[in-house]
Scaffold this motif. Sequence first.
Motif, short mmCIF file in Angstrom:
data_model
loop_
_atom_site.label_atom_id
_atom_site.label_comp_id
_atom_site.label_asym_id
_atom_site.label_seq_id
_atom_site.Cartn_x
_atom_site.Cartn_y
_atom_site.Cartn_z
N SER A 255 -6.73 8.24 9.40
CA SER A 255 -7.51 9.06 10.34
C SER A 255 -6.70 10.20 10.95
O SER A 255 -7.27 11.17 11.43
CB SER A 255 -8.12 8.19 11.44
OG SER A 255 -7.13 7.79 12.36
N VAL A 256 -5.37 10.07 10.91
CA VAL A 256 -4.53 11.16 11.44
C VAL A 256 -3.93 12.00 10.32
O VAL A 256 -2.98 12.75 10.54
CB VAL A 256 -3.42 10.63 12.40
CG1 VAL A 256 -4.04 10.00 13.64
CG2 VAL A 256 -2.48 9.68 11.69
N LEU B 148 -6.28 2.42 8.12
CA LEU B 148 -7.32 3.38 8.49
C LEU B 148 -6.89 4.26 9.65
O LEU B 148 -7.24 5.45 9.69
CB LEU B 148 -8.63 2.64 8.80
CG LEU B 148 -9.25 1.92 7.60
CD1 LEU B 148 -10.53 1.21 8.01
CD2 LEU B 148 -9.50 2.89 6.44
N GLN B 149 -6.09 3.72 10.57
CA GLN B 149 -5.55 4.55 11.66
C GLN B 149 -4.66 5.65 11.09
O GLN B 149 -4.75 6.81 11.50
CB GLN B 149 -4.77 3.70 12.67
CG GLN B 149 -5.64 2.88 13.57
CD GLN B 149 -4.85 1.85 14.39
OE1 GLN B 149 -3.66 1.62 14.16
NE2 GLN B 149 -5.52 1.22 15.35
N ARG B 150 -3.80 5.29 10.17
CA ARG B 150 -2.90 6.29 9.56
C ARG B 150 -3.69 7.32 8.77
O ARG B 150 -3.39 8.51 8.81
CB ARG B 150 -1.85 5.61 8.70
CG ARG B 150 -0.86 4.81 9.58
CD ARG B 150 0.27 4.20 8.83
NE ARG B 150 1.13 5.23 8.27
CZ ARG B 150 2.07 4.98 7.37
NH1 ARG B 150 2.28 3.74 6.96
NH2 ARG B 150 2.82 5.95 6.89
N ARG C 124 -5.81 -6.72 10.65
CA ARG C 124 -4.74 -5.91 11.27
C ARG C 124 -4.21 -4.87 10.29
O ARG C 124 -4.02 -3.70 10.63
CB ARG C 124 -3.57 -6.80 11.73
CG ARG C 124 -3.76 -7.49 13.04
CD ARG C 124 -2.46 -8.10 13.57
NE ARG C 124 -1.66 -8.84 12.60
CZ ARG C 124 -1.83 -10.12 12.29
NH1 ARG C 124 -2.76 -10.83 12.88
NH2 ARG C 124 -1.05 -10.70 11.41
N TYR D 200 -11.10 6.94 1.41
CA TYR D 200 -11.42 6.07 2.54
C TYR D 200 -11.82 4.67 2.05
O TYR D 200 -11.34 3.66 2.56
CB TYR D 200 -12.54 6.67 3.41
CG TYR D 200 -12.87 5.77 4.57
CD1 TYR D 200 -12.13 5.81 5.74
CD2 TYR D 200 -13.90 4.84 4.48
CE1 TYR D 200 -12.41 4.96 6.80
CE2 TYR D 200 -14.19 3.98 5.52
CZ TYR D 200 -13.45 4.04 6.69
OH TYR D 200 -13.72 3.19 7.72
N THR E 14 -5.71 -3.64 7.60
CA THR E 14 -6.74 -2.63 7.32
C THR E 14 -6.84 -1.64 8.47
O THR E 14 -6.93 -0.42 8.24
CB THR E 14 -8.09 -3.30 7.04
OG1 THR E 14 -7.94 -4.15 5.89
CG2 THR E 14 -9.19 -2.28 6.77
N ARG E 15 -6.80 -2.12 9.71
CA ARG E 15 -6.85 -1.23 10.87
C ARG E 15 -5.69 -0.23 10.86
O ARG E 15 -5.87 0.96 11.09
CB ARG E 15 -6.82 -2.03 12.18
CG ARG E 15 -8.17 -2.27 12.79
CD ARG E 15 -8.09 -2.79 14.22
NE ARG E 15 -7.09 -3.81 14.48
CZ ARG E 15 -7.27 -5.11 14.28
NH1 ARG E 15 -8.41 -5.57 13.82
NH2 ARG E 15 -6.30 -5.96 14.55
N LYS E 16 -4.49 -0.74 10.56
CA LYS E 16 -3.31 0.14 10.52
C LYS E 16 -3.46 1.21 9.43
O LYS E 16 -3.12 2.37 9.65
CB LYS E 16 -2.04 -0.67 10.26
CG LYS E 16 -1.58 -1.47 11.45
CD LYS E 16 -0.31 -2.22 11.11
CE LYS E 16 0.17 -3.06 12.27
NZ LYS E 16 1.41 -3.79 11.94
#
Length: 185
Positions: free
Chosen positions: A168-169, A164-166, A158, A6, A160-162
């Motif tokens: 998280s799943v 971390l979203q990936r 943007r 993470y 970093t968000r993408k």
Amino acid sequence: MSETEYALGAHCGITFAGIKAASLVRLKKECGDCIKKYARHFGERGFVFVVLKEYARHILLYIYNREKIQEILSDHEVKSFLNGEGYVYTNACQAVEILKSRMSGSFFPHEIGVFLNYPVEDVRAFIAHPNEGVKLTGYWKVYEGEDEKRRLFERYERCTRKILQRMSVGCSLESIFCKNTGANA
């Protein structure tokens, strides 16, 4: 996902994505085997992992793209600035070793900014007058060109968000940054 994975995604993903030349992350020492695994994987893609400083329970890990850092540190203005700070080097690896030796003391070398892909004009201004003339604060203190750098900070966010979203799943850091896919924003 591990705490190390993470942290690498959150703090170094923009480097792995190719939109920033280098990143710095603080990790627990006990994660050494995990760090070695990522160093091998990303090393195949041209990234170098260097422990800049060790503390009792943590390490400060510098991760950089070999080609991009070589290009930055070869730039005439950057090299002139670093020479003025006492760096004498012919390649990026030598410059990083000098930075590492400076990190061993109690003084924090603010020229680290150029090693983190911060514009040399902002690094110079920060060293000269850290709190005067600051136009924007984000990944670093900005002293000129704030509109352009604001857009760059937004791009970093943007990306970093993408990432971390990936993650998280259930996507692993390695799968996000395999050669056929990426997280570029």
